[in-house]
Design a protein around this motif. Structure first.
Motif, PDB file in Angstrom:
ATOM      1  N   TYR B  10     -48.210  53.889 -30.371  1.00 17.12           N
ATOM      2  CA  TYR B  10     -47.206  52.806 -30.922  1.00 17.12           C
ATOM      3  C   TYR B  10     -45.770  53.149 -30.106  1.00 17.12           C
ATOM      4  O   TYR B  10     -45.408  54.298 -30.126  1.00 17.12           O
ATOM      5  N   LYS B  11     -45.073  51.925 -29.638  1.00 21.04           N
ATOM      6  CA  LYS B  11     -44.203  52.183 -28.939  1.00 21.04           C
ATOM      7  C   LYS B  11     -43.160  51.069 -29.449  1.00 21.04           C
ATOM      8  O   LYS B  11     -43.640  49.814 -29.505  1.00 21.04           O
ATOM      9  N   VAL B  12     -42.010  51.203 -29.972  1.00 22.69           N
ATOM     10  CA  VAL B  12     -41.029  50.108 -30.468  1.00 22.69           C
ATOM     11  C   VAL B  12     -39.805  50.071 -29.262  1.00 22.69           C
ATOM     12  O   VAL B  12     -39.346  51.420 -29.070  1.00 22.69           O
ATOM     13  N   ALA B  13     -39.585  49.196 -28.657  1.00 19.46           N
ATOM     14  CA  ALA B  13     -38.653  49.210 -27.712  1.00 19.46           C
ATOM     15  C   ALA B  13     -37.684  47.938 -28.014  1.00 19.46           C
ATOM     16  O   ALA B  13     -38.025  47.050 -28.787  1.00 19.46           O
ATOM     17  N   LYS B  14     -36.409  48.259 -27.758  1.00 25.71           N
ATOM     18  CA  LYS B  14     -35.302  47.486 -27.916  1.00 25.71           C
ATOM     19  C   LYS B  14     -35.491  46.474 -26.556  1.00 25.71           C
ATOM     20  O   LYS B  14     -35.571  46.960 -25.615  1.00 25.71           O
ATOM     21  N   ARG B  15     -35.362  45.207 -26.711  1.00 28.80           N
ATOM     22  CA  ARG B  15     -35.147  44.094 -25.460  1.00 28.80           C
ATOM     23  C   ARG B  15     -34.278  44.825 -24.427  1.00 28.80           C
ATOM     24  O   ARG B  15     -33.407  45.163 -24.848  1.00 28.80           O
ATOM     25  N   GLY B  16     -34.873  44.851 -23.097  1.00 31.33           N
ATOM     26  CA  GLY B  16     -34.211  45.214 -22.262  1.00 31.33           C
ATOM     27  C   GLY B  16     -34.275  46.696 -21.678  1.00 31.33           C
ATOM     28  O   GLY B  16     -34.096  46.961 -20.615  1.00 31.33           O
ATOM     29  N   GLN B  17     -35.218  47.211 -22.773  1.00 35.89           N
ATOM     30  CA  GLN B  17     -35.357  48.768 -22.074  1.00 35.89           C
ATOM     31  C   GLN B  17     -36.539  49.070 -21.405  1.00 35.89           C
ATOM     32  O   GLN B  17     -37.267  47.856 -21.499  1.00 35.89           O
ATOM     33  N   ILE B  79     -43.382  48.775 -17.821  1.00 32.87           N
ATOM     34  CA  ILE B  79     -42.702  47.435 -18.192  1.00 32.87           C
ATOM     35  C   ILE B  79     -41.148  47.648 -17.779  1.00 32.87           C
ATOM     36  O   ILE B  79     -40.535  48.240 -18.863  1.00 32.87           O
ATOM     37  N   GLN B  80     -40.458  46.942 -17.137  1.00 36.03           N
ATOM     38  CA  GLN B  80     -38.911  47.026 -16.916  1.00 36.03           C
ATOM     39  C   GLN B  80     -38.466  45.835 -17.661  1.00 36.03           C
ATOM     40  O   GLN B  80     -38.823  44.762 -18.017  1.00 36.03           O
ATOM     41  N   ARG B  81     -37.222  46.175 -18.432  1.00 37.85           N
ATOM     42  CA  ARG B  81     -36.310  45.104 -19.016  1.00 37.85           C
ATOM     43  C   ARG B  81     -37.213  44.300 -19.921  1.00 37.85           C
ATOM     44  O   ARG B  81     -37.383  43.040 -19.996  1.00 37.85           O
ATOM     45  N   THR B  82     -37.760  45.067 -21.013  1.00 43.06           N
ATOM     46  CA  THR B  82     -38.886  44.436 -21.887  1.00 43.06           C
ATOM     47  C   THR B  82     -38.153  43.204 -22.628  1.00 43.06           C
ATOM     48  O   THR B  82     -36.872  43.184 -22.788  1.00 43.06           O
ATOM     49  N   GLN B  83     -39.288  42.292 -22.841  1.00 43.61           N
ATOM     50  CA  GLN B  83     -38.834  40.940 -23.700  1.00 43.61           C
ATOM     51  C   GLN B  83     -39.529  40.991 -24.852  1.00 43.61           C
ATOM     52  O   GLN B  83     -40.737  41.568 -24.807  1.00 43.61           O
ATOM     53  N   GLN B  84     -39.398  40.079 -25.659  1.00 45.55           N
ATOM     54  CA  GLN B  84     -39.965  39.963 -26.873  1.00 45.55           C
ATOM     55  C   GLN B  84     -41.568  39.521 -26.712  1.00 45.55           C
ATOM     56  O   GLN B  84     -42.439  39.818 -27.474  1.00 45.55           O
ATOM     57  N   GLY B 110     -59.965  52.472 -24.132  1.00 45.24           N
ATOM     58  CA  GLY B 110     -59.169  53.378 -25.083  1.00 45.24           C
ATOM     59  C   GLY B 110     -58.678  52.564 -26.359  1.00 45.24           C
ATOM     60  O   GLY B 110     -59.170  51.532 -26.490  1.00 45.24           O
ATOM     61  N   PRO B 111     -57.725  53.370 -27.211  1.00 45.06           N
ATOM     62  CA  PRO B 111     -57.706  52.784 -28.556  1.00 45.06           C
ATOM     63  C   PRO B 111     -56.338  51.790 -28.383  1.00 45.06           C
ATOM     64  O   PRO B 111     -55.931  50.993 -29.425  1.00 45.06           O
ATOM     65  N   GLY B 112     -55.577  51.820 -27.157  1.00 45.28           N
ATOM     66  CA  GLY B 112     -54.614  50.919 -26.779  1.00 45.28           C
ATOM     67  C   GLY B 112     -53.209  51.283 -27.235  1.00 45.28           C
ATOM     68  O   GLY B 112     -53.015  52.284 -28.303  1.00 45.28           O
ATOM     69  N   THR B 113     -52.115  50.775 -26.846  1.00 43.06           N
ATOM     70  CA  THR B 113     -51.015  51.005 -27.241  1.00 43.06           C
ATOM     71  C   THR B 113     -50.181  49.847 -27.696  1.00 43.06           C
ATOM     72  O   THR B 113     -50.330  48.906 -26.930  1.00 43.06           O
ATOM     73  N   ARG B 114     -49.779  49.885 -28.908  1.00 40.67           N
ATOM     74  CA  ARG B 114     -49.049  48.648 -29.626  1.00 40.67           C
ATOM     75  C   ARG B 114     -47.818  48.813 -29.282  1.00 40.67           C
ATOM     76  O   ARG B 114     -46.961  49.534 -29.902  1.00 40.67           O
ATOM     77  N   LEU B 115     -47.286  47.708 -28.391  1.00 42.29           N
ATOM     78  CA  LEU B 115     -45.944  47.627 -28.190  1.00 42.29           C
ATOM     79  C   LEU B 115     -45.126  46.587 -28.748  1.00 42.29           C
ATOM     80  O   LEU B 115     -45.516  45.426 -28.778  1.00 42.29           O
ATOM     81  N   THR B 116     -44.129  46.889 -29.725  1.00 45.27           N
ATOM     82  CA  THR B 116     -43.411  45.900 -30.325  1.00 45.27           C
ATOM     83  C   THR B 116     -41.685  45.935 -29.584  1.00 45.27           C
ATOM     84  O   THR B 116     -41.342  46.999 -29.502  1.00 45.27           O
ATOM     85  N   VAL B 117     -41.355  44.807 -29.188  1.00 43.36           N
ATOM     86  CA  VAL B 117     -39.941  44.771 -28.631  1.00 43.36           C
ATOM     87  C   VAL B 117     -39.179  43.926 -29.580  1.00 43.36           C
ATOM     88  O   VAL B 117     -39.582  42.828 -29.882  1.00 43.36           O
ATOM     89  N   LEU B 118     -37.970  44.684 -30.074  1.00 45.15           N
ATOM     90  CA  LEU B 118     -37.116  43.904 -31.115  1.00 45.15           C
ATOM     91  C   LEU B 118     -36.091  43.256 -30.208  1.00 45.15           C
ATOM     92  O   LEU B 118     -35.777  43.547 -29.188  1.00 45.15           O
TER      93      LEU B 118
END
Lengths: 109, 118
Positions: B10-17, B79-84, B110-118
């Motif tokens: 699991y990965k939570v990123a802020k928009r732009g990270q 992934i650069q400069r993540t977007q929602q 694989g089990p996957g990585t769940r990415l959430t961009v806030l």
């Protein structure tokens, strides 16, 4: 129109019922996968077929190449069969899989 | 034997990270695939490696997405400069070469990585 279409999108059944999930595709294929995805994301391959019929336990998969159609059947369904079932086709040109949107199956006790 | 592993789960990123997602394929599998799965949708192809060579990257949605597999084993999807709209599960799969003669070698996921961009 998607290249791979599944029906139904959602399916609720009672334990013991016979279940059919359908997959239609519009492109030439080398092979077709039926995959199972449980909550949490993990995907498991159930069948890979390019003609005819395959059976594994209570699961049966059939494919009709001329009609570009495949079906996945589950006999004597059980709550543990509850999952998303995904159809994916392998194009004739190489290794790339194209997936359907999946069918959410819920089997109630 | 170990299957395909992915990290983080699991990965939570802020928009732009910028984010980096890792895939460890099954040992000996020369083919490696990345897929993106939006909520309620089927996976969609992103890119394909055979050994260290990226043979198909036609599914990468923008130039913010970059994948590498420098030694033909572990792969990283960046992934650069993540977007929602990048919020999704990112799946990795590996296999022997896609075809051995007339036999298609199935992909193992694989089990996957769940990415959430806030």
């Amino acid at each position: 129109k998607n290249e791979v279409e599944q029906s139904p999108q959602n399916l609720t059944a009672q334990e013991g019922e016979f279940i059919t999930i359908n997959c239609s595709y519009s492109v030439g294929i080398s092979a077709l996968h039926w995959l199972q995805q449980h909550p949490g994301g993990g995907i498991v391959s159930l069948f890979m077929l390019s003609s005819g019929k395959k059976k594994h336990g209570r699961l049966i998969a059939t494919i009709n190449i001329q009609e570009k159609h495949s079906s996945l059947h589950i006999t004597a369904s059980h709550p543990r069969d509850s999952a998303v079932y995904i159809c994916a086709v392998l194009g004739t040109s190489g290794s790339r899989l194209t997936f359907g949107e999946g069918t959410q199956l819920t089997v109630n006790p | 034997g170990a299957g395909v592993s992915q990290s983080p789960r699991y990965k939570v990123a802020k928009r732009g990270q910028d984010v980096a997602l890792r895939c460890d394929p099954i040992s000996g599998h020369v083919s490696l695939f990345w897929y993106q799965q939006a909520l309620g949708q089927g996976p969609e192809f992103l890119t394909y490696f055979q050994n260290e060579a990226q043979l198909d990257k036609s599914g990468l949605p923008s130039d913010r997405f970059f994948a590498e597999r420098p030694e033909g084993s572990v792969s990283t999807l960046k992934i650069q400069r993540t977007q929602q709209e990048d919020s999704a599960v990112y799946l990795c799969a590996s296999s022997l070469p896609p075809w051995t003669g007339d036999t298609y070698n199935e992909q193992f996921f694989g089990p996957g990585t769940r990415l959430t961009v806030l």
